[in-house]
Design a protein around this motif. Structure first.
Motif, short mmCIF file in Angstrom:
data_model
loop_
_atom_site.label_atom_id
_atom_site.label_comp_id
_atom_site.label_asym_id
_atom_site.label_seq_id
_atom_site.Cartn_x
_atom_site.Cartn_y
_atom_site.Cartn_z
N ILE A 59 29.82 14.26 2.88
CA ILE A 59 31.76 14.50 3.80
C ILE A 59 31.88 14.73 4.79
O ILE A 59 33.00 13.36 5.34
N ALA A 60 31.81 14.85 5.92
CA ALA A 60 32.43 15.55 6.57
C ALA A 60 31.66 14.67 7.64
O ALA A 60 32.06 14.21 9.11
N LYS A 61 30.21 14.51 7.88
CA LYS A 61 30.11 12.48 8.87
C LYS A 61 30.56 11.44 7.77
O LYS A 61 30.98 11.32 9.00
N ARG B 257 32.07 7.46 18.08
CA ARG B 257 32.17 7.95 16.92
C ARG B 257 33.02 7.90 16.06
O ARG B 257 33.78 8.65 17.01
N TYR B 258 33.64 7.23 15.16
CA TYR B 258 34.85 7.98 13.84
C TYR B 258 34.24 7.48 13.15
O TYR B 258 33.39 6.65 12.34
N GLY B 259 35.15 8.23 11.98
CA GLY B 259 35.04 7.95 10.42
C GLY B 259 35.85 7.78 10.35
O GLY B 259 37.38 7.32 9.98
N ILE B 260 35.66 7.78 8.55
CA ILE B 260 37.88 7.37 7.78
C ILE B 260 38.09 8.12 8.26
O ILE B 260 39.17 7.36 7.46
N ASP B 261 38.45 9.36 8.67
CA ASP B 261 39.49 10.25 8.73
C ASP B 261 40.58 9.45 9.36
O ASP B 261 41.45 9.35 9.81
N MET C 249 38.29 12.41 18.55
CA MET C 249 37.86 13.64 19.37
C MET C 249 37.56 14.29 18.64
O MET C 249 36.72 15.82 19.21
N PHE C 250 38.78 15.42 17.85
CA PHE C 250 38.21 16.88 17.58
C PHE C 250 37.43 16.43 16.97
O PHE C 250 36.42 17.60 16.58
N ARG C 251 37.48 16.08 15.56
CA ARG C 251 36.31 15.93 14.44
C ARG C 251 36.60 17.98 13.78
O ARG C 251 35.31 18.21 13.69
N ALA C 252 37.38 17.95 13.01
CA ALA C 252 37.46 19.42 12.33
C ALA C 252 36.73 19.42 11.53
O ALA C 252 36.03 20.56 11.18
N ASN C 253 36.15 17.86 11.01
CA ASN C 253 35.49 18.77 9.88
C ASN C 253 34.07 18.55 9.73
O ASN C 253 33.66 19.69 9.69
N MET C 254 33.53 18.43 10.59
CA MET C 254 32.30 18.38 12.06
C MET C 254 32.13 19.78 12.47
O MET C 254 31.01 20.56 11.85
N ARG C 255 33.66 20.46 12.86
CA ARG C 255 33.18 21.43 13.48
C ARG C 255 33.59 23.03 12.05
O ARG C 255 32.78 23.40 12.32
N ASN C 256 34.20 22.50 10.87
CA ASN C 256 34.12 23.62 9.87
C ASN C 256 33.11 23.64 9.16
O ASN C 256 32.15 25.10 8.74
#
Length: 180
Positions: free
Chosen positions: A78-80, A94-98, A159-166
């Motif tokens: 889900i994070a990816k 790279r970007y996601g649906i967020d 750029m921040f990608r909070a979900n991947m960090r978490n």
């Protein structure tokens, strides 16, 4: 061209000259019931099968029987999807649906923040301590607050990608835990 009243009131004869034997008056079928494999189905087995056939909605959590590793893999997937699922053509960004959902003013950021908070809740359910959860909540808060700013917030989301960090925080903590 008008139609005579006799044609309306009386049925026409079939074109082949034979009368149709199809009867849709609600009477019982006259022949055997055949399944898709060409086998005859007895009427008593049909009645028994329909008595046992039922749906059960709301009975427990469909994800409740997952193992710990399966739950972690689900969180990572889900994070990816949220943060790095796609590549901007011609670049290495790279970007996601967020980032995509975040383009919808305010509502998009609320939706993605809610999904991120669900990831934090799942981490807590996996046993993450308060300091890991607090850092995860901080990442979600920064992502949510800055994400509200039009365009700048969307670039920040990418750029921040909070979900991947978490998920990375959770994975590091889990790797330090002894296996049971």
């Amino acid at each position: 061209m008008t139609m005579p009243d006799d044609d309306i009131l009386t049925p026409r004869k079939s074109r082949s000259g034979a009368h149709s034997h199809a009867d849709f008056s609600g009477r019982a079928a006259r022949g055997p019931i055949i399944d898709q494999d060409g086998q005859e189905i007895r009427p008593e087995t049909l009645e028994q099968g329909f008595q046992e056939f039922r749906f059960e909605f709301g009975q427990g959590n469909p994800f409740g029987n997952l193992t710990r590793e399966q739950r972690i893999a689900r969180l990572e997937a889900i994070a990816k999807l949220l943060d790095v699922a796609f590549i901007l053509p011609g670049t290495n960004i790279r970007y996601g649906i967020d980032g995509l959902i975040g383009l919808i003013p305010v509502i998009g950021d609320i939706i993605t923040t809610a999904i991120s908070l669900w990831l934090v809740r799942e981490a807590r359910a996996l046993g993450a301590p308060w300091y890991i959860t607090a850092r995860m909540l901080g990442n979600v808060a920064v992502d949510g607050v800055v994400g509200i700013v039009p365009f700048v917030g969307d670039a920040f989301d990418v750029m921040f990608r909070a979900n991947m960090r978490n998920v990375r925080l959770l994975r590091r903590w889990l790797d330090k835990q002894p296996r049971i």
